[in-house]
Design a protein around this motif. Structure first.
Motif, short mmCIF file in Angstrom:
data_model
loop_
_atom_site.label_atom_id
_atom_site.label_comp_id
_atom_site.label_asym_id
_atom_site.label_seq_id
_atom_site.Cartn_x
_atom_site.Cartn_y
_atom_site.Cartn_z
N ARG A 1 -13.73 0.55 -0.37
CA ARG A 1 -12.82 0.95 0.72
C ARG A 1 -13.30 2.20 1.43
O ARG A 1 -13.90 3.09 0.83
N SER A 2 -13.00 2.25 2.71
CA SER A 2 -13.39 3.43 3.47
C SER A 2 -12.28 4.48 3.47
O SER A 2 -12.51 5.64 3.74
N THR A 3 -11.06 4.04 3.18
CA THR A 3 -9.94 4.98 3.22
C THR A 3 -9.32 5.08 1.83
O THR A 3 -9.39 4.12 1.06
N PRO A 4 -8.74 6.23 1.50
CA PRO A 4 -8.15 6.36 0.17
C PRO A 4 -6.92 5.47 0.02
O PRO A 4 -6.27 5.13 1.00
N VAL A 5 -6.61 5.14 -1.22
CA VAL A 5 -5.46 4.28 -1.49
C VAL A 5 -4.31 5.15 -1.96
O VAL A 5 -4.51 6.07 -2.74
N PRO A 6 -3.09 4.89 -1.47
CA PRO A 6 -1.96 5.67 -1.98
C PRO A 6 -1.80 5.45 -3.48
O PRO A 6 -1.69 4.29 -3.91
N PRO A 7 -1.82 6.51 -4.29
CA PRO A 7 -1.80 6.32 -5.74
C PRO A 7 -0.57 5.58 -6.24
O PRO A 7 -0.65 4.84 -7.22
N GLY A 8 0.60 5.78 -5.57
CA GLY A 8 1.81 5.08 -6.03
C GLY A 8 1.65 3.57 -5.93
O GLY A 8 1.95 2.83 -6.86
N SER A 9 1.12 3.09 -4.77
CA SER A 9 0.90 1.65 -4.60
C SER A 9 -0.12 1.16 -5.60
O SER A 9 0.03 0.09 -6.19
N LEU A 10 -1.16 1.98 -5.81
CA LEU A 10 -2.21 1.56 -6.73
C LEU A 10 -1.66 1.41 -8.15
O LEU A 10 -1.94 0.43 -8.85
N ALA A 11 -0.84 2.40 -8.56
CA ALA A 11 -0.27 2.34 -9.91
C ALA A 11 0.58 1.08 -10.05
O ALA A 11 0.51 0.36 -11.05
N LEU A 12 1.36 0.79 -9.00
CA LEU A 12 2.26 -0.38 -9.07
C LEU A 12 1.47 -1.68 -9.11
O LEU A 12 1.71 -2.55 -9.96
N VAL A 13 0.51 -1.81 -8.19
CA VAL A 13 -0.26 -3.06 -8.11
C VAL A 13 -1.18 -3.20 -9.33
O VAL A 13 -1.29 -4.27 -9.93
N GLY A 14 -1.83 -2.08 -9.71
CA GLY A 14 -2.79 -2.13 -10.82
C GLY A 14 -2.13 -2.44 -12.15
O GLY A 14 -2.77 -2.99 -13.05
#
Ligand SMILES: Nc1ncnc2c1ncn2[C@@H]1O[C@H](COP(=O)(O)OP(=O)(O)OP(=O)(O)O)[C@@H](O)[C@H]1O
Length: 588
Positions: free
Chosen positions: A102-115
């Motif tokens: 990815r070229s842009t950072p990922v919001p950590p909250g969404s990442l925690a939820l999806v991951g």
């Protein structure tokens, strides 16, 4: 049925052979089931009508078939679980690859939820739903193939009622899917907001916003609970409907067989055999209905996953900031109806050392005059942040006193507004970010505060205005916009003392100009102290305090201090601690 996101295609293709293996095991279990039903019908028939009873051969065959079926089912379930685990592993790897690309950072909250939750939701799709789809086709076909020659009427009832189950499943599933998607959106919002609040706890405390944030968290949590209950209600309702249809089908077969037995139109053995098979005919269709929810959950999770992997969730780029001239509103009447009198801040003989470390401040004294903007300057490590923390009441001096209009800094009456270098807005709306220190402020006051902070132009650019969403961690706002939002917070909060840590750090020239204009507006009715690193900020101040050797080594007007041979000149010459200062000095 909506198509599944492409990120599930690769694991589905790679796991096809394993899925076929599970289907074959289930198919074999189905064939054994038919044989078992025949053996049971034959044994009961012999017992009731022929007095031959359950011979050891018949009992042995039934036991062997029961064992074989149990073993086949256990093997199929074990393989299906392994399949789910493997699919989870593949999706996790795909997520990591996508994140790295990815070229842009990922919001950590969404990442925690999806991951975590997202992949947990995808595993049952492979472990339960996909095997159930094969099973729902295979077993009914096997049963029908056997029942048609035995009893065409029962076969007709089975074939006529079977399509109702998938039909209702799809109808109910359609509603569930919308709810599921909404529930995932709610969960993403709530987890992003929660993460932001945890990260910004010191700020929440500094703005005395604990009760308001607690309330917002409680509201977010209860919205999520309500959504979960809505999804569960529909899931239970759909299970009930499917059970009802399956029971109705079995009952119809039983009634037709019963009457024909009475009228002597069918033999007992054949009738019993078909009756034993009837519930098994519906069972895989019912379990497909139950696992259909796993598909909908996986669908919603995979859509979120795809958004993270495919860079679709990149925060919208903020429009370049334009210099904002002093707007008429910022010169208009003061924000608060009763302008409080700016406080005098007196720091007398303050010494402070972190436990086990050399003193940072030693016998430090100075006064901040009411209504002034003072720049606190010093080399890196001179103690500027420590002094700000003492003024906020976060640290207590080991010697000396600090008074804000005679009140110690920890007291409610002396609570300052604090703007850290990285102001942290929470996922929410622009208005909510500004209201952190004044949750009940009306919209007009919020707009005025934004105006005074020179933030109106970028708010006006957003179609939703004050209700424009802010992504997690301030996503969607530039550094300059975030800082101006933080200034708007300070304008709105009824705090007569404002402490800032270099508000224009790492901003371009235009954003800096707008921010400094806002900063100067802030001193009206307030006393402002800013730990300054940039020359533009220092120049904007009424007075400069130079911190060196644990105390205020020099104080006065910037031009006077710069002209005299003292610590400020040394700092300007050194360049490094004052970003941009040396450059500006040399170009003169
Ligand atoms: N929590 C802490 N525990 C121990 N020492 C600390 C702690 N925080 C800061 N220090 C030390 O106290 C001194 C003053 O730090 P402080 O952050 O106040 O300086 P500063 O002037 O704000 O620096 P900068 O401009 O780099 O932010 C430094 O030597 C620092 O290493």
């Amino acid at each position: 049925m909506p198509p599944l996101p492409a990120c599930l295609d690769a694991p589905r293709a790679a796991l096809r052979p394993a899925l076929l293996g599970v289907a074959l095991l289930n198919g074999a279990a189905g064939v054994v089931l038919v044989a078992l039903a025949w053996c049971l019908a034959d044994t009961l028939n012999a017992l009731v009508f022929h007095d031959t009873g359950p011979t050891p051969l018949r009992l042995g065959t039934v036991a062997a078939l029961l064992l074989a079926r149990a073993a086949l089912m256990a093997a199929a379930q074990g393989r299906a679980a392994a399949l789910g685990f493997e699919a989870g592993r593949m999706v996790r790897r795909r997520l990591v690859e996508g994140l790295l690309a990815r070229s842009t950072p990922v919001p950590p909250g969404s990442l925690a939820l999806v991951g975590v939750e997202g992949i947990d939701a995808i595993e049952p799709f492979f472990a339960r739903y996909l095997p159930a789809t094969f099973h729902a086709v295979l077993l009914p076909v096997v049963v029908l193939v056997v029942v048609v020659p035995m009893d065409p009427l029962s076969a007709l009832v089975l074939a006529g009622t079977a399509p109702l189950i998938p039909l209702f499943m799809l109808l109910i599933g359609h509603g569930t899917q919308t709810l599921n998607a909404a529930q995932w959106a709610e969960m993403t919002r709530a987890s992003a907001y929660f993460l932001d609040v945890v990260r910004a706890l010191p700020l929440v405390r500094a703005f005395a916003a604990v009760p308001a944030e607690r309330q917002r968290l409680a509201t977010a949590a209860s919205a999520w609970c309500d959504g979960t209950v809505r999804v569960l209600r529909l899931a239970f309702l759909s299970a009930l409907v499917l059970e009802f249809l399956a029971t109705l089908g079995v009952a119809l077969v039983a009634v037709f067989i019963g009457f024909r037995l009475l009228w002597g139109q069918i033999e007992f053995e054949r009738g019993l055999f078909v009756l034993l098979l009837a519930p098994e005919f519906y069972l895989p269709l019912r379990s497909l209905g139950v696992h259909y929810h796993a598909r909908l959950e996986a669908q919603a999770a995979a859509e979120r996953l795809a958004a993270l992997i495919e860079d679709e969730n990149a925060p919208p780029s903020s429009a370049p900031e334009s210099p904002t001239p002093e707007s008429p509103a910022s010169q208009a009447a003061p924000l608060r109806p009763e302008e409080p009198s700016a406080p005098r801040v007196e720091v007398a003989g303050v010494s402070f050392a972190y436990p086990g470390h050399a003193p940072v401040l030693e016998d430090c004294s100075f006064t901040l005059e009411p209504g002034t903007l003072t720049a606190l300057v010093g080399a890196s490590g001179a103690g500027k942040s420590t002094l700000l923390a003492l003024l906020r009441g976060r640290l207590t001096p080991q010697a000396g006193t600090i008074r804000v209009d005679g009140v110690p800094p920890g007291a409610e009456a002396a609570r300052p507004a604090w703007i850290p270098q990285e102001p942290h807005p929470f996922a929410g709306t622009l208005a909510e970010a500004v209201r952190l220190g004044a949750p009940d402020a009306p919209d007009e006051a919020v707009s005025r505060a934004l105006d005074l902070a020179h933030a109106t132009p970028f708010v006006a650019e957003r179609p939703q205005g004050l209700d424009a969403p802010i992504g997690e961690g301030g996503a969607g706002l530039s550094g300059g916009e975030l800082r101006r939002l933080a200034l708007a917070r300070a304008f709105l909060m009824d705090a007569p003392l404002v402490l800032l840590d270099e508000p224009s750090a790492s901003l371009d020239h235009e954003s800096e100009t707008a921010l400094i204009a806002a900063l100067q507006g802030l001193r009206r009715g307030r006393t402002v102290l800013v730990a300054a690193h940039r020359l533009a900020t220092i120049r904007a101040a009424d007075r400069v305090l130079v911190l060196a050797g644990g105390r205020v080594a020099q104080e006065g007007l910037f031009e006077t201090l710069r002209a005299s041979d003292g610590p400020l000149r040394a700092l300007l010459g050194a360049g490094a601690p004052l970003v941009g200062a040396a450059l500006e000095e040399t170009s003169r």
